[in-house]
Scaffold this active site. Sequence first.
Site, mmCIF file in Angstrom:
data_model
loop_
_atom_site.group_PDB
_atom_site.id
_atom_site.type_symbol
_atom_site.label_atom_id
_atom_site.label_comp_id
_atom_site.label_asym_id
_atom_site.label_seq_id
_atom_site.Cartn_x
_atom_site.Cartn_y
_atom_site.Cartn_z
ATOM 1 N N TYR A 147 -15.094 3.381 3.061
ATOM 2 C CA TYR A 147 -14.682 4.395 1.787
ATOM 3 C C TYR A 147 -15.525 4.063 0.417
ATOM 4 O O TYR A 147 -16.148 5.154 0.034
ATOM 5 C CB TYR A 147 -13.205 4.012 1.393
ATOM 6 C CG TYR A 147 -12.603 4.907 0.627
ATOM 7 C CD1 TYR A 147 -12.147 6.154 0.760
ATOM 8 C CD2 TYR A 147 -12.193 4.033 -0.690
ATOM 9 C CE1 TYR A 147 -11.500 6.672 -0.209
ATOM 10 C CE2 TYR A 147 -11.455 4.851 -1.751
ATOM 11 C CZ TYR A 147 -11.275 6.179 -1.454
ATOM 12 O OH TYR A 147 -10.488 6.791 -2.400
ATOM 13 N N ASP A 148 -15.738 2.744 0.216
ATOM 14 C CA ASP A 148 -16.520 2.446 -1.078
ATOM 15 C C ASP A 148 -17.975 2.861 -0.983
ATOM 16 O O ASP A 148 -18.432 3.421 -1.970
ATOM 17 C CB ASP A 148 -16.230 0.792 -1.341
ATOM 18 C CG ASP A 148 -15.008 0.362 -1.403
ATOM 19 O OD1 ASP A 148 -14.040 0.968 -1.110
ATOM 20 O OD2 ASP A 148 -14.819 -0.781 -1.649
ATOM 21 N N ASN A 192 5.297 3.173 -0.867
ATOM 22 C CA ASN A 192 5.634 2.142 0.011
ATOM 23 C C ASN A 192 6.918 1.615 -0.562
ATOM 24 O O ASN A 192 8.069 1.522 -0.273
ATOM 25 C CB ASN A 192 4.765 0.727 0.386
ATOM 26 C CG ASN A 192 3.852 1.227 1.614
ATOM 27 O OD1 ASN A 192 4.011 2.241 2.134
ATOM 28 N ND2 ASN A 192 3.210 0.081 2.119
ATOM 29 N N PHE A 193 6.727 1.012 -2.113
ATOM 30 C CA PHE A 193 7.937 0.362 -2.725
ATOM 31 C C PHE A 193 8.918 1.255 -3.026
ATOM 32 O O PHE A 193 10.093 1.141 -2.791
ATOM 33 C CB PHE A 193 7.142 -0.244 -4.161
ATOM 34 C CG PHE A 193 6.334 -1.214 -4.038
ATOM 35 C CD1 PHE A 193 6.064 -1.996 -2.966
ATOM 36 C CD2 PHE A 193 6.017 -1.984 -5.256
ATOM 37 C CE1 PHE A 193 5.195 -3.005 -2.622
ATOM 38 C CE2 PHE A 193 5.181 -3.081 -4.812
ATOM 39 C CZ PHE A 193 4.657 -3.690 -3.862
HETATM 40 P P1 NAD Z 1 -5.044 12.466 0.383
HETATM 41 O O1 NAD Z 1 -5.053 11.498 1.536
HETATM 42 O O2 NAD Z 1 -3.696 12.921 0.094
HETATM 43 O O3 NAD Z 1 -5.889 13.711 0.349
HETATM 44 C C1 NAD Z 1 -6.847 14.090 1.144
HETATM 45 C C2 NAD Z 1 -7.283 15.163 1.520
HETATM 46 O O4 NAD Z 1 -8.513 15.651 2.344
HETATM 47 C C3 NAD Z 1 -6.250 15.396 2.787
HETATM 48 O O5 NAD Z 1 -5.587 16.863 2.563
HETATM 49 C C4 NAD Z 1 -7.085 15.381 3.926
HETATM 50 O O6 NAD Z 1 -6.210 16.167 5.104
HETATM 51 C C5 NAD Z 1 -8.313 16.013 3.487
HETATM 52 N N1 NAD Z 1 -9.416 15.563 4.352
HETATM 53 C C6 NAD Z 1 -9.967 14.298 4.544
HETATM 54 N N2 NAD Z 1 -10.876 14.211 5.525
HETATM 55 C C7 NAD Z 1 -11.323 15.628 5.558
HETATM 56 C C8 NAD Z 1 -12.430 16.242 5.932
HETATM 57 N N3 NAD Z 1 -13.333 15.718 6.757
HETATM 58 N N4 NAD Z 1 -12.438 17.643 5.824
HETATM 59 C C9 NAD Z 1 -11.519 18.391 5.350
HETATM 60 N N5 NAD Z 1 -10.599 17.720 4.842
HETATM 61 C C10 NAD Z 1 -10.391 16.251 4.802
HETATM 62 O O7 NAD Z 1 -5.613 11.652 -1.091
HETATM 63 P P2 NAD Z 1 -5.638 11.938 -2.339
HETATM 64 O O8 NAD Z 1 -4.908 10.750 -2.928
HETATM 65 O O9 NAD Z 1 -5.110 13.259 -2.788
HETATM 66 O O10 NAD Z 1 -7.175 11.693 -2.689
HETATM 67 C C11 NAD Z 1 -7.986 12.903 -2.898
HETATM 68 C C12 NAD Z 1 -9.226 12.509 -3.303
HETATM 69 O O11 NAD Z 1 -9.258 11.778 -4.646
HETATM 70 C C13 NAD Z 1 -10.028 11.469 -2.415
HETATM 71 O O12 NAD Z 1 -11.409 12.018 -2.356
HETATM 72 C C14 NAD Z 1 -9.921 9.992 -2.945
HETATM 73 O O13 NAD Z 1 -10.786 9.481 -2.527
HETATM 74 C C15 NAD Z 1 -9.719 10.397 -4.303
HETATM 75 N N6 NAD Z 1 -9.197 9.202 -5.221
HETATM 76 C C16 NAD Z 1 -7.714 9.235 -4.910
HETATM 77 C C17 NAD Z 1 -7.030 8.305 -5.659
HETATM 78 C C18 NAD Z 1 -5.630 8.153 -5.824
HETATM 79 O O14 NAD Z 1 -4.944 7.177 -6.410
HETATM 80 N N7 NAD Z 1 -4.980 8.989 -5.271
HETATM 81 C C19 NAD Z 1 -7.912 7.222 -6.201
HETATM 82 C C20 NAD Z 1 -9.334 7.603 -6.174
HETATM 83 C C21 NAD Z 1 -9.719 8.356 -5.646
HETATM 84 N N1 UDP Z 2 0.386 -3.264 -1.871
HETATM 85 C C1 UDP Z 2 1.291 -4.193 -1.558
HETATM 86 N N2 UDP Z 2 2.248 -3.923 -0.471
HETATM 87 C C2 UDP Z 2 2.263 -2.712 -0.161
HETATM 88 C C3 UDP Z 2 1.219 -1.828 -0.280
HETATM 89 C C4 UDP Z 2 0.086 -2.210 -1.036
HETATM 90 O O1 UDP Z 2 1.466 -5.305 -2.105
HETATM 91 O O2 UDP Z 2 3.328 -2.193 0.571
HETATM 92 C C5 UDP Z 2 -0.704 -3.895 -2.612
HETATM 93 C C6 UDP Z 2 -2.245 -3.967 -1.861
HETATM 94 O O3 UDP Z 2 -2.449 -4.993 -1.545
HETATM 95 C C7 UDP Z 2 -3.043 -3.882 -3.111
HETATM 96 C C8 UDP Z 2 -2.035 -2.875 -4.350
HETATM 97 O O4 UDP Z 2 -0.837 -2.941 -3.648
HETATM 98 O O5 UDP Z 2 -3.339 -4.910 -3.715
HETATM 99 C C9 UDP Z 2 -2.719 -1.380 -4.321
HETATM 100 O O6 UDP Z 2 -2.692 -1.022 -2.789
HETATM 101 P P1 UDP Z 2 -2.863 0.619 -2.590
HETATM 102 O O7 UDP Z 2 -2.975 0.590 -1.095
HETATM 103 O O8 UDP Z 2 -2.082 1.465 -3.206
HETATM 104 O O9 UDP Z 2 -4.428 0.859 -3.128
HETATM 105 P P2 UDP Z 2 -5.599 -0.022 -3.425
HETATM 106 O O10 UDP Z 2 -5.688 0.111 -4.882
HETATM 107 O O11 UDP Z 2 -5.777 -1.242 -2.808
HETATM 108 O O12 UDP Z 2 -6.926 0.989 -2.720
#
Ligand code: NAD
Ligand code: UDP
Length: 313
Positions: A147-148, A192-193
């Site tokens: 991912y990163d 989750n929480f």
């Molecule tokens: P999510 O998993 O709910 O949404 C991701 C969407 O992408 C889903 O609808 C999934 O079906 C679709 N998808 C995955 N792979 C695909 C592919 N190959 N082709 C077409 N569609 C595909 O996650 P989210 O929280 O809505 O995140 C959306 C975006 O924001 C992501 O790119 C994620 O990396 C980024 N992001 C989210 C957060 C957060 O806290 N929610 C934080 C950092 C970055």
């Molecule tokens: N975490 C937790 N309990 C859970 C799920 C997540 O303690 O049931 C912790 C996890 O280890 C991380 C933080 O909560 O330190 C945020 O996790 P999340 O998966 O939401 O996102 P991240 O920021 O790690 O991508």
Amino acid sequence: MSIRKKVLVTGGAGFLGSHLCQRLLNDGNDVLCVDNFYTGTHENIIKLKKNPHFEVQHHNVTFPLYVEIDEIYNLACPASPIHYQDNPVQTTKTSVLGAINMLGLAKRTGAKIFQASTSEVYGDPEVHPQTEYYRGSVSTTGPRACYDEGKRCAETLFFDYLRQHKLSIRVARIFNTYGPRMVPDDGRVVSNFIVQALKGNPITIYGDGMQTRSFCYVDDLIEGFIRLMGVDDKITGPINLGNPNEFTIRQLAETVIKLTNTSSSLIEKTLPEDDPTQRCPDISFAKSALDWQPKIELEEGLERTIFYFKSVL
Ligand code: NAD
Ligand code: UDP
């Protein structure tokens, strides 16, 4: 009167994508939602489907897409660690090939393009809070690397398309965001929480719970997306979007217990490998460039999210 644009949202059936589609429709645009429904759901967009200006296309962004559009928001990618680690090769392909395909589409159509990048580009940060200048501390080989590093490579591609092909780009580094339409078993900490608390199950703290995160409510984040897309082309980002108020995971658990009035206890579970110890955005750039900062603080956002989960569980 604003001009109706045709806007593509990849990952539009996901948590953030469905909120973004809704906002773009409310703003008077035509929206094309492209998703392979890996983590996204039809329920997330069921209400939007009634809108004649909304269209859905089942498609995997690792393959080229041929459509005519004015703007692209590239959100496709699973965001929860359990989902992006389930098929890590596909995760990297989605970020890298997805970016190449969407940038190619932007190049052909002349569309402005937005990338949903992430605070994970900072890895387990040694600089705190994280500014956009910090280059990160990321494992290239660990379980989070798919991912990163995928997201880091996507940022590289965006800036190479800017330099090489003069595209109009926007790159947002999103910090932990939560709200209605997170999937109950998505594995992220807020969902989750809340689900555990509402079911009266033990609340699972990974490690000692002293690791920190900063939680942004979804409506605030989407406002940041729209502002970033609307500013002058000089503001490309990368730009941090998140709530700068930082909490330990244990504090989050205690707040959820208080707001749900649950009898759930706390239990400690093994900390996942490479779990970042601290994370908090410096949002000075977003404040000055976009006149943006979050308005909804944790307790209010959690209350809204708890209300949502009560309705779906
Ligand atoms: P999510 O998993 O709910 O949404 C991701 C969407 O992408 C889903 O609808 C999934 O079906 C679709 N998808 C995955 N792979 C695909 C592919 N190959 N082709 C077409 N569609 C595909 O996650 P989210 O929280 O809505 O995140 C959306 C975006 O924001 C992501 O790119 C994620 O990396 C980024 N992001 C989210 C957060 C957060 O806290 N929610 C934080 C950092 C970055
Ligand atoms: N975490 C937790 N309990 C859970 C799920 C997540 O303690 O049931 C912790 C996890 O280890 C991380 C933080 O909560 O330190 C945020 O996790 P999340 O998966 O939401 O996102 P991240 O920021 O790690 O991508």
